[in-house]
Design a protein around this motif. Structure first.
Motif, PDB file in Angstrom:
ATOM      1  N   SER A   1       6.788  22.959 -52.846  1.00 48.36           N
ATOM      2  CA  SER A   1       6.856  22.182 -51.799  1.00 48.36           C
ATOM      3  C   SER A   1       7.648  20.784 -52.097  1.00 48.36           C
ATOM      4  O   SER A   1       7.938  19.872 -50.963  1.00 48.36           O
ATOM      5  N   VAL A   2       7.601  20.428 -53.426  1.00 51.56           N
ATOM      6  CA  VAL A   2       8.269  19.273 -53.709  1.00 51.56           C
ATOM      7  C   VAL A   2       9.711  19.361 -53.903  1.00 51.56           C
ATOM      8  O   VAL A   2      10.187  20.270 -54.980  1.00 51.56           O
ATOM      9  N   SER A   3      10.616  18.767 -53.564  1.00 52.72           N
ATOM     10  CA  SER A   3      11.908  18.735 -53.551  1.00 52.72           C
ATOM     11  C   SER A   3      12.410  18.050 -54.677  1.00 52.72           C
ATOM     12  O   SER A   3      11.768  17.147 -55.455  1.00 52.72           O
ATOM     13  N   GLN A   4      13.846  18.549 -55.221  1.00 53.45           N
ATOM     14  CA  GLN A   4      14.313  17.897 -56.321  1.00 53.45           C
ATOM     15  C   GLN A   4      14.403  16.298 -56.059  1.00 53.45           C
ATOM     16  O   GLN A   4      14.211  15.514 -57.188  1.00 53.45           O
ATOM     17  N   ARG A   5      14.802  15.831 -54.898  1.00 54.76           N
ATOM     18  CA  ARG A   5      14.733  14.455 -54.826  1.00 54.76           C
ATOM     19  C   ARG A   5      13.516  13.760 -54.805  1.00 54.76           C
ATOM     20  O   ARG A   5      13.431  12.776 -55.586  1.00 54.76           O
ATOM     21  N   ASP A   6      12.489  14.413 -54.321  1.00 52.50           N
ATOM     22  CA  ASP A   6      11.223  13.946 -54.313  1.00 52.50           C
ATOM     23  C   ASP A   6      10.692  13.692 -55.756  1.00 52.50           C
ATOM     24  O   ASP A   6      10.129  12.625 -56.298  1.00 52.50           O
ATOM     25  N   PHE A   7      10.891  15.015 -56.619  1.00 57.34           N
ATOM     26  CA  PHE A   7      10.392  14.952 -57.925  1.00 57.34           C
ATOM     27  C   PHE A   7      11.168  14.035 -58.579  1.00 57.34           C
ATOM     28  O   PHE A   7      10.395  13.085 -59.554  1.00 57.34           O
ATOM     29  N   ALA A   8      12.397  13.551 -58.566  1.00 55.70           N
ATOM     30  CA  ALA A   8      13.177  12.713 -59.467  1.00 55.70           C
ATOM     31  C   ALA A   8      12.763  11.289 -59.008  1.00 55.70           C
ATOM     32  O   ALA A   8      12.417  10.306 -59.797  1.00 55.70           O
ATOM     33  N   LYS A   9      12.438  10.853 -57.638  1.00 55.76           N
ATOM     34  CA  LYS A   9      11.907   9.711 -57.262  1.00 55.76           C
ATOM     35  C   LYS A   9      10.600   9.301 -57.730  1.00 55.76           C
ATOM     36  O   LYS A   9      10.513   8.154 -58.220  1.00 55.76           O
ATOM     37  N   ASN A  10       9.867  10.437 -57.978  1.00 52.86           N
ATOM     38  CA  ASN A  10       8.247  10.098 -58.311  1.00 52.86           C
ATOM     39  C   ASN A  10       8.361  10.203 -59.829  1.00 52.86           C
ATOM     40  O   ASN A  10       7.034   9.607 -60.348  1.00 52.86           O
ATOM     41  N   ASN A  11       9.139  10.538 -60.495  1.00 56.36           N
ATOM     42  CA  ASN A  11       9.271  10.433 -62.044  1.00 56.36           C
ATOM     43  C   ASN A  11      10.274   9.555 -62.379  1.00 56.36           C
ATOM     44  O   ASN A  11      10.657   9.721 -63.842  1.00 56.36           O
ATOM     45  N   ASN A  12      10.764   8.762 -61.736  1.00 57.89           N
ATOM     46  CA  ASN A  12      11.632   7.446 -61.991  1.00 57.89           C
ATOM     47  C   ASN A  12      12.804   8.052 -62.897  1.00 57.89           C
ATOM     48  O   ASN A  12      13.298   7.501 -64.071  1.00 57.89           O
ATOM     49  N   VAL A  13      13.424   9.300 -62.382  1.00 62.74           N
ATOM     50  CA  VAL A  13      14.578   9.877 -63.006  1.00 62.74           C
ATOM     51  C   VAL A  13      15.578   9.674 -61.786  1.00 62.74           C
ATOM     52  O   VAL A  13      15.592  10.156 -60.934  1.00 62.74           O
ATOM     53  N   PRO A  14      16.816   9.569 -62.324  1.00 64.26           N
ATOM     54  CA  PRO A  14      17.795   9.567 -61.319  1.00 64.26           C
ATOM     55  C   PRO A  14      18.541  11.194 -60.837  1.00 64.26           C
ATOM     56  O   PRO A  14      18.157  11.827 -61.885  1.00 64.26           O
TER      57      PRO A  14
END
Length: 65
Positions: free
Chosen positions: A36-49
């Motif tokens: 349910s977690v998108s690539q965009r949200d995962f990147a944002k939550n993990n401080n990765v571009p």
């Protein structure tokens, strides 16, 4: 001013270098996440571009081994 080439290159690009272990961990975490977690949200939550995460995942998927 005594600046080495490597120091001036990193200062000019402003990009952060990622260590192999860190990138591998983030790709693994991304691939084993809840769907349910998108690539965009995962990147944002993990401080990765997002572009870096997308590149790492694509690169892993293109390994011949």
């Amino acid at each position: 001013m005594n600046t080495t080439y490597n120091e001036s290159l990193s200062a000019a690009s402003g990009k952060e270098s990622w260590k192999r272990g860190d990138t591998a961990k983030r790709v693994y975490d991304f691939e084993t996440r809840e769907q349910s977690v998108s690539q965009r949200d995962f990147a944002k939550n993990n401080n990765v571009p997002r572009s870096s995460l997308r590149y790492w995942v694509a690169r892993k998927n293109n390994i011949d081994a």
